[in-house]
Enzyme design. Structure first.
Site, PDB file in Angstrom:
ATOM      1  N   GLU A 131     -35.590 -19.995  -0.315  1.00 53.96           N
ATOM      2  CA  GLU A 131     -35.172 -21.082  -1.203  1.00 53.96           C
ATOM      3  C   GLU A 131     -33.691 -21.416  -1.003  1.00 53.96           C
ATOM      4  OE1 GLU A 131     -37.597 -22.754  -2.186  1.00 53.96           O
ATOM      5  OE2 GLU A 131     -37.738 -22.437  -4.365  1.00 53.96           O
ATOM      6  N   THR A 184     -34.265 -31.754  -3.103  1.00 53.52           N
ATOM      7  CA  THR A 184     -33.938 -30.772  -4.139  1.00 53.52           C
ATOM      8  C   THR A 184     -32.439 -30.617  -4.320  1.00 53.52           C
ATOM      9  OG1 THR A 184     -35.982 -29.579  -3.640  1.00 53.52           O
ATOM     10  CG2 THR A 184     -34.317 -28.403  -4.904  1.00 53.52           C
TER      11      THR A 184
END
Length: 312
Positions: A131, A184
């Protein structure tokens, strides 16, 4: 064992009021990783399907392989090399935990191929590094539920303290992905660094209410608590027709509706499959009337998380 194939499911992160601390997995879609041992050292990405050529093939720059490299370094394993094939079964920048699913499928496959030296909890920090590679932040609200299954709560990041809570058997998620993309990193950049005391108190009440509602199977309390006064007002401006789609879901029986992860996907929670399907149809219709195509996934909460599909 020379090869392993692993699957990791899509996820809904934040779950309205729980920014970076709540997440749950759904049954599908999800990413699949094929991992094969080879004699030459190093990790090589031999193919990626479903990314339209957008993801890096460099093992140090792809979420699926960087987690494997960190695992091998941690375990001190240098005897073999590995070939990786990644099957991307969800869009990039979808708000469905796409990068998390790749990272989790990667750690699951590698751990299995190595004889499972690490527990699932011990795999979490490595999956979080995927991530960090993808979004710049090592958050666990996608990788946690994708790996562990169930409804996940992250109590603390330092030290990492993560656990699951029970959910009602008749709770269903409707996940609608409009055919647009939100990066994101961009979605995190627009967030405010400071929050008012008034909003903090309201958000804390909703967080507590949602946890209690899930554990008590109190559907009305779940619905009342799915209110985000901090993140949703900012991020919703990036999603066309957000308010109309949200209202369509609630008007058609959903307990509540909000942004999935950083968007643009939206999710609703409903009591029963029938209500979840009805809400999904209404949400998709609202997007369609605005000229936006979308896909709908209806699922119970996935309680098992990532799985090994094949090994030989």
């Amino acid at each position: 064992m020379n090869s392993v194939k692993a699957f990791a499911p899509a996820t809904v992160a934040n779950v309205a009021c729980g920014f970076d601390i709540f997440g749950f997995a759904i049954e599908e879609p999800g990413d699949v990783v094929e991992l094969r041992r080879r004699d030459e050292p190093g990790i090589v990405i031999t193919d990626i399907f479903g990314d339209e050529g957008r993801l890096p093939r460099n093992a140090e720059k792809n979420a699926v392989t960087v987690v494997m490299l960190r695992m091998l370094e941690h375990l001190g394993i240098k005897d073999f090399g590995y070939e990786v094939v990644l099957h991307k079964n969800m869009p990039l920048g979808s708000g469905m935990g796409s990068s998390a699913a790749s990272a989790v499928a990667g750690v699951m496959a590698m751990n299995e191929l190595l004889g499972n030296p690490l527990t699932r909890q011990e795999l979490l920090p490595f999956a979080m590094e995927g991530e960090r590679m993808a979004s710049g932040s090592a958050h666990a609200d996608n990788v946690g539920p994708s790996l562990l299954g169930g409804f996940v709560v992250i109590r603390s990041y330092n030290p990492l303290d993560i656990f699951t809570i029970p959910v009602p058997d008749d709770l269903y998620c409707t996940l609608v992905h409009p055919d647009i993309e939100i990066n994101t990193k961009d979605a995190r950049f627009i967030l405010r660094n400071e929050v008012s005391l008034k909003n903090t108190i309201a958000q804390m009440g909703n967080v507590a209410g949602l946890v209690a509602g899930l554990m008590k199977a109190d559907y009305e309390l779940i619905g009342r608590s799915m209110v985000d006064v901090i993140i949703e007002p900012v991020r919703s401006i990036l999603i066309p027709e957000f308010n109309a789609v949200k209202q369509a879901a609630i008007s058609n029986g959903a307990l509540g509706c909000s942004i999935s992860g950083s968007g643009p996907s939206m999710f609703a929670l409903s009591r029963g499959m029938e209500s979840a399907v009805k809400a999904g149809n209404a949400m998709q219709q609202q997007f369609s009337e605005a000229g936006i195509e979308s896909s709908v996934h209806v699922s119970a909460i996935n309680k098992g998380g990532a799985v090994v599909l094949e090994k030989e």
